[in-house]
Design an enzyme around this catalytic site. Sequence first.
Site, mmCIF file in Angstrom:
data_model
loop_
_atom_site.group_PDB
_atom_site.id
_atom_site.type_symbol
_atom_site.label_atom_id
_atom_site.label_comp_id
_atom_site.label_asym_id
_atom_site.label_seq_id
_atom_site.Cartn_x
_atom_site.Cartn_y
_atom_site.Cartn_z
ATOM 1 N N LYS A 112 -0.256 -0.646 10.011
ATOM 2 C CA LYS A 112 -1.256 -0.746 9.368
ATOM 3 C C LYS A 112 -2.485 -0.426 9.260
ATOM 4 O O LYS A 112 -2.837 0.231 8.768
ATOM 5 C CB LYS A 112 -1.830 -2.318 10.248
ATOM 6 C CG LYS A 112 -1.005 -3.208 9.190
ATOM 7 C CD LYS A 112 -1.851 -4.653 9.957
ATOM 8 C CE LYS A 112 -0.302 -6.000 9.142
ATOM 9 N NZ LYS A 112 -0.638 -6.860 9.164
ATOM 10 N N LYS A 194 7.822 -2.928 1.896
ATOM 11 C CA LYS A 194 8.045 -3.978 2.809
ATOM 12 C C LYS A 194 6.850 -5.169 1.899
ATOM 13 O O LYS A 194 5.146 -4.304 1.693
ATOM 14 C CB LYS A 194 7.166 -4.299 4.429
ATOM 15 C CG LYS A 194 7.677 -5.865 4.079
ATOM 16 C CD LYS A 194 6.969 -5.828 5.502
ATOM 17 C CE LYS A 194 6.068 -6.164 6.452
ATOM 18 N NZ LYS A 194 4.889 -8.274 6.402
ATOM 19 N N LYS A 197 1.278 -8.936 2.598
ATOM 20 C CA LYS A 197 -0.520 -9.373 1.591
ATOM 21 C C LYS A 197 -1.505 -8.213 1.361
ATOM 22 O O LYS A 197 -2.712 -8.059 1.529
ATOM 23 C CB LYS A 197 -1.320 -11.061 2.651
ATOM 24 C CG LYS A 197 0.026 -12.102 2.468
ATOM 25 C CD LYS A 197 -0.647 -12.957 3.186
ATOM 26 C CE LYS A 197 0.193 -13.463 3.888
ATOM 27 N NZ LYS A 197 0.236 -13.687 5.473
#
Length: 328
Positions: A112, A194, A197
């Site tokens: 992230k 992947k 959201k």
Amino acid sequence: MTTFLSGIQPSGRPHLGNYFGAIRQHVDSQEEEGEHYFFIADYHALTSVQDADSLRANVREMAATYFALGLDPERVVFFRQSDVPQVAEITWLLSCVTGMGLLERAHSFKDKTAKGIKPSVGLFTYPILMASDILAYDSTIVPVGKDQVQHVEMAQDMAGHFNAAFGSQVFVRPEYRLPESEALAKVPGLDGEKMSKSYGNDLWVFESGKRLKKAVGRILTDSREPSEPKDPAGVLLLDFLALFLEDTELEDWRNRIREGGQDAPGYGHLKVRLIEAWEETFAPARQRFEEYLADPAALDSTLALGAERARERACIVRDRAYRACGLR
Ligand code: AQP
């Protein structure tokens, strides 16, 4: 006694990866003997959703999604994470026995931040809150997609550290459970990464009509002609079809792509088949989703009943942990 536990963040609309990697497993597990705890992880979602109205709306949408897809709140304890404050209390206990090094190895955090997402302390300590979610109900099986395996392993480590530190078997060691195939355990997004959201490469399970056609049109392809023989492993659309089709049909599409020639299907044909299979799979549930969403008071009260049952169990585990470490 087998206790199933899993959660999903209301950080946006549930996508194909959430469904095939997790939600379907959660719904199917209802048929298995044992206790079942599934929750909407709103504490976790605060690391990315910082708008109160959106969070509230996302929670209801997530509940309506689960019920539409077959989750039965009579058989399953289904609740909102923040309705069980004992989870936050256990999080602190686990924080005190968890080394920074363990968290620094978390792939999800590294992925992230590498994608430019601002790393709050909450995002960094996410695996501790997740471990608490799992351990608070003496869970033994955690059905998840592949991206969450490391977090369940961390929960095993934290349970072990706590039990070792306080010399007693307070927490039960959980095991993860993946879907039956690799294709389901890690669903790719529109770009082949992947599906997530927060990466903006996701496809909402209840997308329909023109919007579905447009969304499927965004799946990454290339400019090779249909007649050119191709390695099926390099055709992303086939990975999406693998989620929906029976093995024999999927193999047929793969063979035709591999062979190429005048009769080989183009990407457009694969997209048409994907939309058709999507509609067959999700159209009936989409209708039920709209019906559930139209009654927010009923959704709220079902979640509140689930929370009562969840708190009962979490209080027992919290008290056991408090006593073990001298807080009582
Ligand atoms: N692409 C995926 N393939 C298979 N399973 C997946 N899951 C998520 N993405 C995929 C599984 O869905 C469950 C709930 O996930 P989550 O929403 O709680 O968190 P996540 O894994 O971080 O999902 P996202 O979409 O990537 O959320 P954001 O972007 O908000 O962090 C989990 O069991 C997960 O394995």
